[in-house]
Scaffold this active site. Sequence first.
Site, mmCIF file in Angstrom:
data_model
loop_
_atom_site.group_PDB
_atom_site.id
_atom_site.type_symbol
_atom_site.label_atom_id
_atom_site.label_comp_id
_atom_site.label_asym_id
_atom_site.label_seq_id
_atom_site.Cartn_x
_atom_site.Cartn_y
_atom_site.Cartn_z
ATOM 1 N N LYS A 1 94.400 5.511 -10.327
ATOM 2 C CA LYS A 1 94.384 3.961 -9.122
ATOM 3 C C LYS A 1 95.259 4.105 -7.787
ATOM 4 C CE LYS A 1 91.159 1.586 -7.491
ATOM 5 N NZ LYS A 1 91.438 2.124 -6.044
ATOM 6 N N LYS A 27 102.123 -1.399 -11.695
ATOM 7 C CA LYS A 27 101.046 -2.882 -11.170
ATOM 8 C C LYS A 27 100.233 -2.797 -11.700
ATOM 9 C CE LYS A 27 100.518 -3.224 -6.644
ATOM 10 N NZ LYS A 27 100.817 -2.758 -5.066
ATOM 11 N N LYS A 49 98.556 7.495 -5.973
ATOM 12 C CA LYS A 49 98.613 7.448 -4.900
ATOM 13 C C LYS A 49 98.807 8.227 -3.937
ATOM 14 C CE LYS A 49 99.507 3.127 -2.031
ATOM 15 N NZ LYS A 49 99.486 2.154 -2.365
ATOM 16 N N THR A 70 94.775 -8.665 -1.352
ATOM 17 C CA THR A 70 96.180 -8.837 -1.300
ATOM 18 C C THR A 70 96.965 -10.055 -1.373
ATOM 19 O OG1 THR A 70 95.513 -6.019 -1.382
ATOM 20 C CG2 THR A 70 98.297 -6.866 -0.803
ATOM 21 N N ASN A 104 96.646 -7.416 6.987
ATOM 22 C CA ASN A 104 95.935 -8.060 6.616
ATOM 23 C C ASN A 104 95.845 -8.181 5.138
ATOM 24 O OD1 ASN A 104 93.503 -6.595 7.218
ATOM 25 N ND2 ASN A 104 93.320 -5.135 5.986
ATOM 26 N N SER A 126 89.580 -4.034 -6.382
ATOM 27 C CA SER A 126 88.761 -2.963 -6.101
ATOM 28 C C SER A 126 88.328 -2.604 -7.365
ATOM 29 C CB SER A 126 90.368 -2.103 -5.866
ATOM 30 O OG SER A 126 90.804 -1.992 -4.409
#
Length: 424
Positions: A78, A102, A114, A198, A229, A357
Amino acid sequence: MSNPLSFVNPTPDSPWQTYLSQVDRVLPYLGHLARWADTLKRPKRALIVDVPIELDNGTVAHYEGYRVQHNLSRGPGKGGVRYHPDVTLEEVMALSAWMSIKNAAVNLPYGGAKGGIRVDPKQLSQKELEKLTRRYTSEIGLIIGPQQDIPAPDVNTNAQIMAWMMDTYSMNTGATATGVVTGKPIHLGGSLGRVKATGRGVFVTGREAARKLGLDLQGARVAVQGFGNVGSAAAELFGQAGAKIVAVQDHSGCLINTRGFDLSELVPWVRQHGGVGGFPGGEPLTAEEFWDVDCEIMIPAALEGQITADRANRLKARLVLEGANGPTLPAADDILAERGILVVPDVICNAGGVTVSYFEWVQDFSSFFWTEDEINLRLDKIMQGALRRIWDTADQHGVTLRTATFAVACERILMAREERGLYP
């Protein structure tokens, strides 16, 4: 082109070297699991792809793309996809590794991954951007999927790009697969609350940390680097809690207003003009002067490697909230600790995005969707619980929150590695 074997011999001061240093610091706290520690220092899989597209003028351009899966012991990969001219393999490796940490720190059933393309998306038309996204998705389609690796938005990518990725993957597999990406448009299986998640996580962890420090948010001065954002959403929530946003910086400029910016004017300005530069409600600063601003809370929410040793010595904040990934270099981390400046590290502070997510992914599988209030309540509960566990670990071992976060996360990852065993 980046050296594909750079995980063996990392570039000094690269994001990957920063990550490796962070892992080394946590080894004394892993007990018998330390025998598996090299698992954390090598990505499971790194894919480099050529992304050729025909430009609007008829010429063919080639771009270099990456998808790195750092660790899949706890579940599918992820992590986001970024479009930026400075993207390198080492950067994407580090970002994927931080996603492993994380996800484990928040106890989500994911590994870390990523992706990125070395490109300046501002130089592309909308049609060229769509071609780039679809070709990249096809090239990495070998290793992504709802149960394999789930991309999401990151720097310079958004819900539209996720829609193109989802459609391309679905066309190639012959069935609509909404769960292959998160951060999608709402009507294509996206989740309410995802865009600001976030930034909300930065605020929630920051609020809890401020309470621990005895720092009253009412009237607290906040400086924000990066006003996309993450930075803008965090700024708005701190503003609603009574704090003053006194300095902002992004790629377009740097401004100060000691009385506090009027966010009801600044946020629409950034949306319309693409950055804080030129906003009439503040005085200009140089990019370097930003780090000398008097404030209680500093939020680096731009790119990695921003807080250097020199800047750490000058910082006047009591609390640093890492909205960006890897914004503090290891030497700067030590200086901030010595100066008594508390750092809430990226791997917990900005985990709100991946948490929502996860909610989106779950909702896609069940085809049952929650309200935004339900999303925010679940997010706040998970973030607060994760931070409490990390704080207890920091107190137990007398270490920083970053080392404590890595200790909790690495233990979970390596426990999964040990229990799964080696195949064959």
